[in-house]
Motif scaffolding. Structure first.
Motif, PDB file in Angstrom:
ATOM      1  N   MET A 162      39.272  50.233  43.734  1.00  0.00           N
ATOM      2  CA  MET A 162      39.295  48.582  44.049  1.00  0.00           C
ATOM      3  C   MET A 162      40.023  48.290  45.405  1.00  0.00           C
ATOM      4  SD  MET A 162      40.977  45.574  42.062  1.00  0.00           S
ATOM      5  CE  MET A 162      39.807  45.420  40.620  1.00  0.00           C
TER       6      MET A 162
ATOM      7  N   LEU B  48      38.378  46.287  48.644  1.00  0.00           N
ATOM      8  CA  LEU B  48      39.132  45.053  49.142  1.00  0.00           C
ATOM      9  C   LEU B  48      39.408  45.214  50.661  1.00  0.00           C
ATOM     10  CD1 LEU B  48      41.967  44.503  46.741  1.00  0.00           C
ATOM     11  CD2 LEU B  48      40.130  42.882  47.111  1.00  0.00           C
TER      12      LEU B  48
ATOM     13  N   CYS C 193      36.483  44.080  52.564  1.00  0.00           N
ATOM     14  CA  CYS C 193      36.128  42.475  52.499  1.00  0.00           C
ATOM     15  C   CYS C 193      36.679  41.796  54.007  1.00  0.00           C
ATOM     16  CB  CYS C 193      36.747  41.943  51.354  1.00  0.00           C
ATOM     17  SG  CYS C 193      36.165  42.404  49.642  1.00  0.00           S
TER      18      CYS C 193
ATOM     19  N   ILE D 194      36.386  38.507  48.983  1.00  0.00           N
ATOM     20  CA  ILE D 194      37.398  39.209  48.006  1.00  0.00           C
ATOM     21  C   ILE D 194      37.511  38.520  46.760  1.00  0.00           C
ATOM     22  CG2 ILE D 194      39.802  39.125  47.644  1.00  0.00           C
ATOM     23  CD1 ILE D 194      40.352  39.188  50.719  1.00  0.00           C
ATOM     24  N   TYR D 195      37.180  37.342  46.665  1.00  0.00           N
ATOM     25  CA  TYR D 195      37.145  36.439  45.181  1.00  0.00           C
ATOM     26  C   TYR D 195      35.869  36.957  44.676  1.00  0.00           C
ATOM     27  CZ  TYR D 195      41.031  33.278  46.361  1.00  0.00           C
ATOM     28  OH  TYR D 195      42.009  32.899  46.368  1.00  0.00           O
TER      29      TYR D 195
ATOM     30  N   LEU E 152      36.392  40.587  43.416  1.00  0.00           N
ATOM     31  CA  LEU E 152      37.559  40.581  42.110  1.00  0.00           C
ATOM     32  C   LEU E 152      36.482  40.153  40.877  1.00  0.00           C
ATOM     33  CD1 LEU E 152      40.755  39.376  43.777  1.00  0.00           C
ATOM     34  CD2 LEU E 152      40.340  41.708  43.048  1.00  0.00           C
TER      35      LEU E 152
ATOM     36  N   PHE F 117      38.403  39.619  36.355  1.00  0.00           N
ATOM     37  CA  PHE F 117      39.856  39.774  36.731  1.00  0.00           C
ATOM     38  C   PHE F 117      40.755  38.602  36.665  1.00  0.00           C
ATOM     39  CE2 PHE F 117      42.784  39.212  40.494  1.00  0.00           C
ATOM     40  CZ  PHE F 117      43.599  40.645  40.439  1.00  0.00           C
TER      41      PHE F 117
ATOM     42  N   THR G 287      44.221  38.522  34.291  1.00  0.00           N
ATOM     43  CA  THR G 287      45.377  38.038  34.866  1.00  0.00           C
ATOM     44  C   THR G 287      45.885  36.759  34.262  1.00  0.00           C
ATOM     45  OG1 THR G 287      44.534  38.779  36.939  1.00  0.00           O
ATOM     46  CG2 THR G 287      46.777  37.615  37.266  1.00  0.00           C
TER      47      THR G 287
ATOM     48  N   TYR H 257      43.404  30.805  42.292  1.00  0.00           N
ATOM     49  CA  TYR H 257      42.208  30.964  41.306  1.00  0.00           C
ATOM     50  C   TYR H 257      41.271  29.703  41.818  1.00  0.00           C
ATOM     51  CZ  TYR H 257      39.100  29.999  37.112  1.00  0.00           C
ATOM     52  OH  TYR H 257      37.901  29.978  36.396  1.00  0.00           O
TER      53      TYR H 257
END
Length: 466
Positions: free
Chosen positions: A1, A5, A8, A14-15, A18, A22, A26, A84
């Motif tokens: 991962m 990342l 990116c 990135i979002y 993920l 993910f 979390t 988020y």
């Protein structure tokens, strides 16, 4: 991962890398962290054992430690939600306006919650003591900052879609509740120095035994929900034992309002389960457990340092109802003085019916209505609905009730397709809501109510039942 990342170049990438799973996982871990806070508080109590003689220092250190833990968890939750929602904005579809409209149509109660949150801010700014309304009192710690934590817990839990993840949350709460129950029984019987670690009778990590009752109220429904959603025999036996153990602990704790709340919750969740599955046989277990242990308590067999049992509580409750109905001379003493507190708060409403007095603004006027003395040392009316009406005015209570009632109506309409874990969550929320008629909100118990509301509000997904 990490390699992906590094490749990116934008936040959006990135979002997208993920992915939603993910963030859902979390969110689950964060909510599980909230469930584990009472365990952390046990270590706080052990750290300050021996300070019982210095009551002020003991309370100061224990309360500040728990409050700090709640605040840190709140900050963590808000930071996660910020990330988020930024991701949602960056990765939104071109049809996001229609999706937002569908979301509001599907979950209208969120509009009420949003309006309520804005209204709380307005009421806080209107308060005569803005500092206390923002940060709360040293004991309650329930100002605007704590309301932000409640909202964060609700939104974070709402992100958790998968039933198995929500069951992980349920199980985390259940394990924590069992550990606290064991501590309660050891404390009540003065074993393993528990009475020195936890100095408030029948309260364990909480600062008042009624507060632990609010927690046990929900834990009984957690065990009941896990039992009803399980189809593995050994797990069913374990959860049935959990129901019995948590109810036994509540009877030892002797918080009658919480007992009534749990009784209402068990009845409600069993009815919803039968409507959803047409399986009457399975609900017999929690009902039999509840009736059996209640009968045993009425016989005086279940011991408690309170010196009371369910028979005494029911007799007192019956007398209080008759006293209120007939307007007897001792009617104000109904509910161990709660009627007097309710009347005192209701007299405050006409002076500020719209904006209320702001969070945590009962003390001065409340004391005046009670002849200059806070009854029983309390600074709350022992009824959350009256409490909110005083704090946020009549519009605030209407928004709050509008959110709860609209959620209940909308979800009941879809009950035939509702996931079983969602029904279990609704049972927990209903139990707390019923018990709230006789209790207070607190920074270390109320987050779990919003946690269960968040799971109750989840979008329906057909679940395979056996």
């Amino acid at each position: 991962m990490l390699t992906k990342l590094k490749k990116c170049k934008t936040l959006k990438e990135i979002y997208e890398m993920l992915g939603e799973n993910f963030f859902e996982k979390t969110a689950m871990y964060i909510v599980m962290g909230w469930c584990l806070l009472p365990i952390l508080s046990i270590f706080f109590h052990i750290r300050w054992v021996g300070m019982a003689e210095q009551t002020f220092m003991y309370r100061l250190n224990i309360l500040s430690s728990y409050q700090t833990a709640v605040l840190l968890m709140g900050v963590l939750t808000v930071e996660f939600l910020t990330a988020y929602f930024i991701g949602m904005i960056l990765t939104r579809s071109n049809n996001w306006k229609n999706e937002l409209f569908e979301f509001i149509k599907r979950e209208p109660w969120n509009v009420f919650f949003l309006m309520l949150f804005v209204w709380i801010i307005i009421c806080t700014m209107h308060s005569n003591d803005k500092y206390t309304s923002i940060f709360g009192t040293e004991y309650r710690y329930e100002g605007l900052v704590t309301y932000c934590c409640y909202a964060a817990v609700y939104m974070c839990t709402h992100i958790v879609k998968e039933a198995k993840y929500r069951k992980y949350i349920f199980n985390t709460y259940a394990v924590t509740a069992v550990i606290l129950g064991i501590c309660l029984l050891l404390q009540d019987n003065h074993l393993l120095y528990m009475q020195k670690i936890f100095v408030y009778d029948r309260a364990t990590v909480f600062s008042q035994f009624n507060h632990f009752g609010y927690y046990l109220n929900m834990s009984i429904l957690v065990m009941t929900g896990l039992f009803l959603t399980s189809d593995i025999k050994k797990n069913e036996i374990m959860y049935a034992a959990g129901i019995a153990f948590q109810l036994f602990c509540l009877l030892v704790n002797n918080t009658f309002g919480a007992y009534l709340g749990s009784m209402f919750g068990v009845i409600a969740v069993c009815i919803m389960y039968v409507v959803r599955t047409n399986n009457i046989k399975k609900i017999l277990v929690p009902i039999i457990i509840y009736i059996s242990l209640s009968t045993v308590s009425m016989s005086g067999i279940i011991p408690s340092s309170s010196g009371q049992n369910l028979k005494v509580n029911l007799s007192t409750f019956s007398h209080d109802v008759n006293a209120v109905a007939s307007n007897a001379e001792d009617a104000d003493g109904a509910g161990t003085g709660r009627m007097r507190l309710w009347k005192a708060c209701l007299k405050m409403i006409p002076e500020s019916p719209i904006l209320g007095y702001g969070p945590e603004q009962l003390n001065e006027k409340y004391s005046g209505e009670l002849g200059g003395v806070l009854a029983g040392g309390t600074d709350r009316p022992e009824n959350e609905y009256i409490q909110y009406m005083v704090f946020m005015g009549i519009p605030g209570l209407v928004m709050y009730m509008g959110a709860l009632i609209s959620m209940m109506i909308c979800q009941l309409k879809k009950i035939k397709k509702m996931e079983l874990i969602t029904i279990a969550s609704a049972g927990c929320a209903l139990a707390y809501a019923a018990g709230a008629c006789f209790g207070n909100s607190m920074y270390y118990t109320t987050p779990y109510f919003y946690m269960f509301l968040g799971m109750t509000a989840r979008t329906i997904k057909l679940e395979n039942t056996k």
